[in-house]
Design a protein around this motif. Sequence first.
Motif, PDB file in Angstrom:
ATOM      1  N   THR A 225       0.842  -1.208   0.000  1.00 27.24           N
ATOM      2  CA  THR A 225       0.000   0.000   0.000  1.00 27.24           C
ATOM      3  C   THR A 225       0.873   1.252   0.000  1.00 27.24           C
ATOM      4  OG1 THR A 225      -1.816  -1.153   1.066  1.00 27.24           O
ATOM      5  CG2 THR A 225      -1.806   1.240   1.283  1.00 27.24           C
TER       6      THR A 225
ATOM      7  N   GLN B 210      -7.418   0.366  -0.794  1.00 27.36           N
ATOM      8  CA  GLN B 210      -7.686  -0.810   0.025  1.00 27.36           C
ATOM      9  C   GLN B 210      -8.831  -0.540   1.004  1.00 27.36           C
ATOM     10  OE1 GLN B 210      -4.127  -2.104   2.023  1.00 27.36           O
ATOM     11  NE2 GLN B 210      -5.061  -3.964   2.791  1.00 27.36           N
TER      12      GLN B 210
ATOM     13  N   GLU C 233      -5.494  -4.626  -3.190  1.00 31.15           N
ATOM     14  CA  GLU C 233      -6.229  -5.749  -2.591  1.00 31.15           C
ATOM     15  C   GLU C 233      -7.706  -5.673  -2.957  1.00 31.15           C
ATOM     16  OE1 GLU C 233      -4.914  -7.719   0.420  1.00 31.15           O
ATOM     17  OE2 GLU C 233      -2.984  -6.731   0.596  1.00 31.15           O
TER      18      GLU C 233
HETATM   19 MG   LIG Z   1      -2.001  -2.883   2.021  1.00 28.14          MG
END
Ligand SMILES: [Mg+2]
Length: 305
Positions: free
Chosen positions: A42, A82, A157
């Motif tokens: 991320t 995410q 994700e």
């Molecule tokens: Mg992540």
Amino acid sequence: MIEITNLRKQYASGFVALDDINLKVNKGEILALLGPNGAGKTTLISIICGIVNPSSGAVTVGGFDIIKNYRQTRSLIGLVPQELTTDAFETPWNNLTFSRGLFGLPKNPQMVEKVLKDLSLWDKKDDRIMTLSGGMKRRLLIGKALVHEPQVLFLDEPTAGVDVSLRQDMWRMVDELRNQGVTIVLTTHYIEEAEAIADRIGVISGGKLLLVEDKKLLMSRMGQKQLKVELMERLDALPTELAERGFMLNEDSLSIVYHYDKDTPEVDIAGLLQSVASAGLGVKDIHTQQSSLEEIFVDLVEDAA
Ligand SMILES: [Mg+2]
Ligand SMILES: Nc1ncnc2c1ncn2[C@@H]1O[C@H](COP(=O)(O)OP(=O)(O)O)[C@@H](O)[C@H]1O
């Protein structure tokens, strides 16, 4: 399309989340970044999208520097984050229409309609977002990223915690975008996902990019087949003639294995078994197995730790 050079990120806490990342992503390819929780996935995406500042190094998107030419790079990028973030009181229709405006794009009701229909949200277009299910909110986030027709799409994700039907819709959509020439970077800790949709796979762990390789090459280079022979009795030492044929004794002393490349056209299995018999070993069972992307991944991450 994306070029990352010597990228490093140290958070204010002192924690080094990314350590000397170098990566190029070609136009129209799908790159899956595979890594365990906390690997830095991320953080990497957030830096490319201009949400987190790098500590050092450089990133360009479409040839534009992400810091000096922030507006240009941002207009090329779509991000599906995410974390779920949507405006609860808005409707999907307004949300997507407004999103285009944010990027300085002219109104395009046909585009908004197409995106809502593609994501099966058309019959919810005038409902308040807070009344949508979690899966629908995630679809809407994807819609927000798509509605300004990005050239590069980041999916962080995208299928964590979503149901099977949404996961398959998502894979179909990614495939369609690839056909349109969109460059896609997705992060996942689902190995099947990387295996199903990526052209290349990058493995990231502990802030380091351990490798980036063509998916098929990776699987054939690292993926081995093995012939495992389970023995009737424990074996203290491997007979020399079997060692010479390439067998190895397992740690349990109850089986011996022979590794071969899975692309080897003809492996003389009969000859191998004959040599086992000639060495006087009793055979209880035999099987062959092929290492999966999962095993390759686990090996890599363990080796790096
Ligand atoms: Mg992540
Ligand atoms: N704002 C922050 N301050 C300090 N550490 C952070 C911050 N954000 C993330 N981290 C740490 O950086 C590491 C990588 O996080 P992240 O990029 O979210 O990993 P991933 O997405 O691969 O799970 C984690 O150990 C996380 O705790």
